[in-house]
Write an enzyme that holds these catalytic residues in place. Structure first.
Site, PDB file in Angstrom:
ATOM      1  N   GLU A   1       0.831  -1.067   0.049  1.00  0.00           N
ATOM      2  CA  GLU A   1      -0.012  -0.066  -0.130  1.00  0.00           C
ATOM      3  C   GLU A   1       0.905   1.193   0.131  1.00  0.00           C
ATOM      4  OE1 GLU A   1      -2.156  -2.629   3.130  1.00  0.00           O
ATOM      5  OE2 GLU A   1      -0.095  -2.645   2.186  1.00  0.00           O
TER       6      GLU A   1
ATOM      7  N   ALA B   1      11.022 -36.493  -6.053  1.00  0.00           N
ATOM      8  CA  ALA B   1      11.009 -37.008  -7.132  1.00  0.00           C
ATOM      9  C   ALA B   1      10.641 -38.520  -7.217  1.00  0.00           C
ATOM     10  CB  ALA B   1      12.624 -36.580  -7.705  1.00  0.00           C
TER      11      ALA B   1
ATOM     12  N   ARG C   1      12.398 -24.287  -4.124  1.00  0.00           N
ATOM     13  CA  ARG C   1      13.295 -24.179  -3.093  1.00  0.00           C
ATOM     14  C   ARG C   1      13.663 -22.602  -2.680  1.00  0.00           C
ATOM     15  NH1 ARG C   1      18.917 -27.935  -3.947  1.00  0.00           N
ATOM     16  NH2 ARG C   1      17.979 -29.791  -3.383  1.00  0.00           N
TER      17      ARG C   1
ATOM     18  N   GLU D   1      12.587 -32.607   1.835  1.00  0.00           N
ATOM     19  CA  GLU D   1      13.216 -33.266   0.474  1.00  0.00           C
ATOM     20  C   GLU D   1      13.743 -34.584   0.909  1.00  0.00           C
ATOM     21  OE1 GLU D   1      15.763 -31.040  -2.122  1.00  0.00           O
ATOM     22  OE2 GLU D   1      14.216 -29.640  -2.537  1.00  0.00           O
TER      23      GLU D   1
END
Length: 363
Positions: free
Chosen positions: A46, A151, A181, A283
């Site tokens: 703002e 993964a 990350r 992770e």
């Protein structure tokens, strides 16, 4: 409000532990001021928008993604925004969500309303809530929001199960992960991942600071020649069940209680919360993921699923199967359509009070 949300995202790698905030000032059909919180300790959204609008802010409508702050308090180094909006003579303020900070919550909107300004709350509440999920969770619980990332092979095994294949996802997918990350205040792994991969856990191929590196090492068995302890690229914090002797150099240790399942993860999160970590990226391998999921401490899951299968030896190891099973009621979405991998994300239902009502509120 859509433009204000897009502006807010520009600060996503630089404002922790503060929230992401964007503001748009509209006079008639024209945008006369834009602003966003660009860095921790910097001007508020703002504040920037009013500076750009100048005298054109009088009689305007302000769209802001988070409730304007009402007053200064210890630790706050910027002037409060609600009084500035009143002084500028704005006539209407549209806010996506209220600020959960008890020093702020509701007070900014009440101050604006008492000054005769029309206030609306709840426009794009879901989007603003998700954008600031780390900040909102931290304010509510004192602990970071936990995003577990894995993964994964196409048949559902953790990447660590592919012995000898260090990279099996694409360069573009890895760049996307590094962008993730960069938004985290800390990255956590377990001893097994630290030994197997010797990772740096730093941000590469993305703008942003390196997060705090966190390792779970119950018995202080990790060798101190790992990158985490020797590269001096980012601070490393080790959680253990007993104090290391001699005292560690170049990294910090915190001792927490043990439970039958391992280290007390709630104590780990509480300590990270005290350090103003609002979003924690976990992770670690299947064992760490399984521990966090079993303790019901995960708020969001990210799976990067490659088009590579695990071999038969891996498939005969149930302990290598992904532990990121989605709790019931978590919405699943696929993102990253331009990547060769499938990126799947699911999170706990949004719990914004306005989001639950499905509408807007005038104050």
């Amino acid at each position: 409000m859509d433009e204000a949300l897009a502006l807010a995202l520009k600060g996503r790698n630089a404002v922790q532990p503060n929230p992401l905030v964007g503001a748009i000032i509209v006079q008639g059909d024209a945008v006369v001021g834009r602003g966003y919180h660009a860095r921790y300790g910097g001007p508020h959204a703002e504040e920037m928008a009013l500076a750009e609008a100048g005298t054109r802010a009088a009689g305007s409508t302000v769209y802001v993604t988070l409730e304007p702050c009402a007053a200064a308090y210890p630790g706050k180094n910027r002037p409060p925004c609600a009084p500035a909006l009143i002084a500028a003579g704005v006539s209407r303020v549209v806010t996506a969500i209220a600020d959960p900070n008890p020093r702020v919550s509701g007070k900014g909107l009440q101050l604006l309303s008492a000054a005769g300004i029309t206030v609306e709350l709840g426009i794009r509440a879901d989007e603003a809530t998700y954008m600031n999920r780390g900040f909102l969770h931290w304010m509510r619980t004192g602990r970071p929001y936990v995003l577990a990332k894995e993964a994964q092979t196409r048949d559902g095994y953790d990447a660590a199960s592919l012995a000898g294949e260090r990279w099996f996802t694409s360069d573009r997918a890895r760049k996307w992960v590094h962008q993730l990350r960069a938004q985290a205040g800390a990255i956590l792994i377990g001893r097994g991942t630290a030994l197997a991969d010797d990772p740096a856990l730093t941000v590469r191929d993305a703008e942003g600071s390196h997060p705090l590196r966190v390792v779970l090492d119950s018995d202080n068995r990790l060798p101190k020649n790992l990158k985490l302890f020797s590269d001096n690229l980012a601070p490393t914090l080790v959680f253990s069940g007993t104090a290391a002797t001699p005292r560690p150099a170049g990294w910090e240790q915190v001792v927490v209680d043990r439970t039958p399942a391992g280290l007390d993860l709630r104590q780990v999160l509480e300590e990270l919360g005290r350090r103003k970590v609002t979003l924690l990226l976990v992770e670690g391998g299947p064992r760490v993921h399984r521990s966090f999921m079993a303790a019901e401490l995960v708020q969001e899951v990210c799976i990067v699923r490659a088009n590579v299968a695990a071999d038969s030896a891996v498939r005969n190891r149930p302990d290598l199967k992904s532990a990121l099973n989605l709790p019931q009621g978590w919405p699943l979405r696929k993102i990253g359509a331009e990547l060769p991998e499938s990126i799947l994300m699911a999170h706990q239902p949004l719990n914004s009070a306005v989001a639950r009502t499905g509408g807007t509120a005038k104050i």
